[in-house]
Scaffold this active site. Sequence first.
Site, PDB file in Angstrom:
ATOM      1  N   PRO A   1       0.819  -1.214   0.000  1.00 48.30           N
ATOM      2  CA  PRO A   1       0.000   0.000   0.000  1.00 48.30           C
ATOM      3  C   PRO A   1       0.852   1.263   0.000  1.00 48.30           C
ATOM      4  O   PRO A   1       1.957   1.264   0.541  1.00 48.30           O
ATOM      5  CB  PRO A   1      -0.806  -0.109   1.308  1.00 48.30           C
ATOM      6  CG  PRO A   1      -0.119  -1.141   2.132  1.00 48.30           C
ATOM      7  CD  PRO A   1       0.686  -2.002   1.219  1.00 48.30           C
ATOM      8  N   ASP A   2       0.360   2.325  -0.627  1.00 52.14           N
ATOM      9  CA  ASP A   2       1.060   3.616  -0.535  1.00 52.14           C
ATOM     10  C   ASP A   2       0.582   4.327   0.725  1.00 52.14           C
ATOM     11  O   ASP A   2      -0.057   3.714   1.591  1.00 52.14           O
ATOM     12  CB  ASP A   2       0.842   4.447  -1.809  1.00 52.14           C
ATOM     13  CG  ASP A   2      -0.616   4.839  -2.029  1.00 52.14           C
ATOM     14  OD1 ASP A   2      -1.456   4.552  -1.159  1.00 52.14           O
ATOM     15  OD2 ASP A   2      -0.918   5.441  -3.070  1.00 52.14           O
ATOM     16  N   PHE A   3       0.897   5.593   0.883  1.00 49.54           N
ATOM     17  CA  PHE A   3       0.437   6.318   2.063  1.00 49.54           C
ATOM     18  C   PHE A   3      -0.937   6.916   1.884  1.00 49.54           C
ATOM     19  O   PHE A   3      -1.793   6.821   2.734  1.00 49.54           O
ATOM     20  CB  PHE A   3       1.403   7.465   2.395  1.00 49.54           C
ATOM     21  CG  PHE A   3       2.566   7.038   3.237  1.00 49.54           C
ATOM     22  CD1 PHE A   3       2.457   5.998   4.126  1.00 49.54           C
ATOM     23  CD2 PHE A   3       3.780   7.697   3.135  1.00 49.54           C
ATOM     24  CE1 PHE A   3       3.531   5.598   4.906  1.00 49.54           C
ATOM     25  CE2 PHE A   3       4.858   7.310   3.909  1.00 49.54           C
ATOM     26  CZ  PHE A   3       4.733   6.258   4.785  1.00 49.54           C
ATOM     27  N   ARG A   4      -1.115   7.574   0.725  1.00 51.11           N
ATOM     28  CA  ARG A   4      -2.230   8.524   0.654  1.00 51.11           C
ATOM     29  C   ARG A   4      -3.442   8.078  -0.153  1.00 51.11           C
ATOM     30  O   ARG A   4      -4.441   8.783  -0.165  1.00 51.11           O
ATOM     31  CB  ARG A   4      -1.721   9.874   0.118  1.00 51.11           C
ATOM     32  CG  ARG A   4      -0.783  10.551   1.096  1.00 51.11           C
ATOM     33  CD  ARG A   4      -0.236  11.862   0.567  1.00 51.11           C
ATOM     34  NE  ARG A   4       0.643  12.478   1.544  1.00 51.11           N
ATOM     35  CZ  ARG A   4       1.912  12.150   1.695  1.00 51.11           C
ATOM     36  NH1 ARG A   4       2.454  11.228   0.939  1.00 51.11           N
ATOM     37  NH2 ARG A   4       2.643  12.736   2.626  1.00 51.11           N
TER      38      ARG A   4
ATOM     39  N   ASN B   1      11.001   5.059  -2.160  1.00 52.89           N
ATOM     40  CA  ASN B   1      10.530   3.789  -1.613  1.00 52.89           C
ATOM     41  C   ASN B   1      11.577   3.108  -0.749  1.00 52.89           C
ATOM     42  O   ASN B   1      12.777   3.226  -0.982  1.00 52.89           O
ATOM     43  CB  ASN B   1      10.069   2.866  -2.737  1.00 52.89           C
ATOM     44  CG  ASN B   1       8.829   3.409  -3.416  1.00 52.89           C
ATOM     45  OD1 ASN B   1       8.197   4.324  -2.876  1.00 52.89           O
ATOM     46  ND2 ASN B   1       8.489   2.896  -4.564  1.00 52.89           N
TER      47      ASN B   1
ATOM     48  N   ASP C   1      11.074  -0.232   0.013  1.00 52.93           N
ATOM     49  CA  ASP C   1      10.756  -1.659  -0.100  1.00 52.93           C
ATOM     50  C   ASP C   1      11.834  -2.481  -0.797  1.00 52.93           C
ATOM     51  O   ASP C   1      11.745  -3.713  -0.858  1.00 52.93           O
ATOM     52  CB  ASP C   1       9.409  -1.841  -0.822  1.00 52.93           C
ATOM     53  CG  ASP C   1       9.364  -1.089  -2.159  1.00 52.93           C
ATOM     54  OD1 ASP C   1      10.400  -1.023  -2.844  1.00 52.93           O
ATOM     55  OD2 ASP C   1       8.289  -0.575  -2.515  1.00 52.93           O
TER      56      ASP C   1
ATOM     57  N   HIS D   1      14.922   8.034   0.904  1.00 48.06           N
ATOM     58  CA  HIS D   1      14.377   7.905   2.259  1.00 48.06           C
ATOM     59  C   HIS D   1      14.937   6.687   2.979  1.00 48.06           C
ATOM     60  O   HIS D   1      14.332   6.165   3.906  1.00 48.06           O
ATOM     61  CB  HIS D   1      12.852   7.875   2.211  1.00 48.06           C
ATOM     62  CG  HIS D   1      12.275   9.173   1.742  1.00 48.06           C
ATOM     63  ND1 HIS D   1      10.952   9.339   1.425  1.00 48.06           N
ATOM     64  CD2 HIS D   1      12.860  10.378   1.529  1.00 48.06           C
ATOM     65  CE1 HIS D   1      10.748  10.600   1.028  1.00 48.06           C
ATOM     66  NE2 HIS D   1      11.893  11.237   1.072  1.00 48.06           N
TER      67      HIS D   1
HETATM   68  P1  CNA Z   1       2.095   8.776  -1.562  1.00 54.04           P
HETATM   69  O1  CNA Z   1       2.078  10.112  -0.972  1.00 54.04           O
HETATM   70  O2  CNA Z   1       1.299   7.711  -0.927  1.00 54.04           O
HETATM   71  O3  CNA Z   1       1.596   8.961  -3.088  1.00 54.04           O
HETATM   72  C1  CNA Z   1       1.453   7.882  -3.985  1.00 54.04           C
HETATM   73  C2  CNA Z   1       0.999   8.418  -5.338  1.00 54.04           C
HETATM   74  O4  CNA Z   1       0.967   7.341  -6.246  1.00 54.04           O
HETATM   75  C3  CNA Z   1      -0.388   9.047  -5.322  1.00 54.04           C
HETATM   76  O5  CNA Z   1      -0.421  10.175  -6.173  1.00 54.04           O
HETATM   77  C4  CNA Z   1      -1.278   7.923  -5.869  1.00 54.04           C
HETATM   78  O6  CNA Z   1      -2.439   8.384  -6.529  1.00 54.04           O
HETATM   79  C5  CNA Z   1      -0.331   7.282  -6.849  1.00 54.04           C
HETATM   80  N1  CNA Z   1      -0.615   5.872  -7.082  1.00 54.04           N
HETATM   81  C6  CNA Z   1      -0.782   4.879  -6.166  1.00 54.04           C
HETATM   82  N2  CNA Z   1      -0.983   3.705  -6.781  1.00 54.04           N
HETATM   83  C7  CNA Z   1      -0.980   3.976  -8.111  1.00 54.04           C
HETATM   84  C8  CNA Z   1      -1.143   3.170  -9.266  1.00 54.04           C
HETATM   85  N3  CNA Z   1      -1.360   1.856  -9.208  1.00 54.04           N
HETATM   86  N4  CNA Z   1      -1.077   3.784 -10.472  1.00 54.04           N
HETATM   87  C9  CNA Z   1      -0.857   5.123 -10.590  1.00 54.04           C
HETATM   88  N5  CNA Z   1      -0.679   5.919  -9.533  1.00 54.04           N
HETATM   89  C10 CNA Z   1      -0.732   5.357  -8.308  1.00 54.04           C
HETATM   90  O7  CNA Z   1       3.575   8.218  -1.741  1.00 54.04           O
HETATM   91  P2  CNA Z   1       4.911   9.024  -2.059  1.00 54.04           P
HETATM   92  O8  CNA Z   1       5.913   8.007  -2.435  1.00 54.04           O
HETATM   93  O9  CNA Z   1       4.690  10.166  -2.950  1.00 54.04           O
HETATM   94  O10 CNA Z   1       5.268   9.586  -0.621  1.00 54.04           O
HETATM   95  C11 CNA Z   1       6.483   9.465  -0.132  1.00 54.04           C
HETATM   96  C12 CNA Z   1       6.561   8.572   1.099  1.00 54.04           C
HETATM   97  C13 CNA Z   1       5.797   7.304   0.961  1.00 54.04           C
HETATM   98  C14 CNA Z   1       7.968   8.139   1.246  1.00 54.04           C
HETATM   99  O11 CNA Z   1       8.471   8.601   2.443  1.00 54.04           O
HETATM  100  C15 CNA Z   1       7.979   6.611   1.207  1.00 54.04           C
HETATM  101  O12 CNA Z   1       8.964   6.086   2.032  1.00 54.04           O
HETATM  102  C16 CNA Z   1       6.633   6.248   1.660  1.00 54.04           C
HETATM  103  N6  CNA Z   1       6.116   4.910   1.349  1.00 54.04           N
HETATM  104  C17 CNA Z   1       6.861   3.999   0.714  1.00 54.04           C
HETATM  105  C18 CNA Z   1       6.344   2.739   0.444  1.00 54.04           C
HETATM  106  C19 CNA Z   1       7.190   1.755  -0.274  1.00 54.04           C
HETATM  107  O13 CNA Z   1       8.397   1.720  -0.069  1.00 54.04           O
HETATM  108  N7  CNA Z   1       6.596   0.951  -1.142  1.00 54.04           N
HETATM  109  C20 CNA Z   1       5.029   2.432   0.806  1.00 54.04           C
HETATM  110  C21 CNA Z   1       4.279   3.418   1.478  1.00 54.04           C
HETATM  111  C22 CNA Z   1       4.835   4.644   1.746  1.00 54.04           C
END
Ligand code: CNA
Length: 352
Positions: A107-110, A181, A183, A200
């Site tokens: 999952p992402d954050f937002r 990321n 991960d 990060h």
């Molecule tokens: P965020 O703020 O959660 O934004 C994610 C963006 O990606 C949003 O604009 C979403 O609409 C978009 N999105 C999500 N899924 C899809 C998809 N399938 N197709 C198209 N667009 C999509 O995350 P950011 O990375 O911008 O924020 C930075 C934080 C999140 C960092 O500090 C990371 O460490 C942190 N994070 C990382 C992970 C990971 O390592 N996988 C997971 C969750 C959070």
Amino acid sequence: MASLVSSSLMSPVRLCCLYLCSRASRRTLSANGLGQRSLCPGEGAAALCRQTNSPWWNGSRGFFSRGGGAGEEQQTLEDIAKNIRERQFKRVVVMAGAGISTPSGIPDFRSPGSGLYDNLQQYDLPYAEAIFELNFFHHNPNPFFALAKELYPGNYQPNLTHYFVRLLHKKGQLLRMYTQNIDGLERLAGIPPDMLVEAHGTFATATCTACLRKYEAEDLRPDILRGTVPKCPTCKGVIKPDIVFFGEELPHHFFKYLTDFPLADLLIIMGTSLEVEPFASLAGAVRGSVPRLLINRDLVGPFAWCRRPQDVVQLGDVVGGVQALVDALGWTQELDVLMAAAAEKAATKTEE
Ligand code: CNA
């Protein structure tokens, strides 16, 4: 504008993770002890565009893109693909965020509903951001390690977006990938560590919070997968993976942006909300003439508020967007072969 961005990036670089731009800037300033609130680069640029009556400013409805100025053609995904294919673009910088890993199941954050922000209740946190705050971690490291168990390298596999970047590298056209990321899927996809800036931090290494002794991911794996807090065998301090928390400095190699971004001939931004500073400001650090391609579900950062004439936006699912680029490049078969080989290797490893 360029000096505004670079000066804000060159000030002590601390992570203001998880905050919207305005909150992030306030937090940075208090961390630096400055007495006034300054605009974050995003706000600064938007204000600048408004003041200068930029043609991109559409009154109360905000900024919009139009089909280039006099003599300027609006670029398309196909134009970008043609220039990559014909090697006009040989120094591509990629910026990525959590959205490129949601297709892998992380999952992402937002994202509303599925994002981590909406699903942290189980960790009993005073507020969502506390999970990445040092003070809270020292008080109670359990929520962070519960999340670490979920995200720990080995649980998830890279997807087409990661392999596309690897293919770009294989073609000799990747200058660097900047990822937020944690991960480790970029490394797992075979992108060499020196091609990566993990802005990060990473779970690949860890540090004892008491004696600062260094550890490798493998040293912590048994504890993390068991759900116990890893302790330093020497001093019994808590060992923290080298993930950048609020108020911590970004890794030194983040400063590679100072030489990479001025050299870039194309910037691809994918799967990020561009809300975390200072990472988000990198989007403005390429030269003004350099095309920027956003592949994301929503319009974010400068693509929403101050688009440049040569910017290209591919809205929708990130895998679909990257696949469209790969198809336009004529690289589909090559990418399929690369991914099939990686899947086979992963399957063999699992069997072993
Ligand atoms: P965020 O703020 O959660 O934004 C994610 C963006 O990606 C949003 O604009 C979403 O609409 C978009 N999105 C999500 N899924 C899809 C998809 N399938 N197709 C198209 N667009 C999509 O995350 P950011 O990375 O911008 O924020 C930075 C934080 C999140 C960092 O500090 C990371 O460490 C942190 N994070 C990382 C992970 C990971 O390592 N996988 C997971 C969750 C959070």
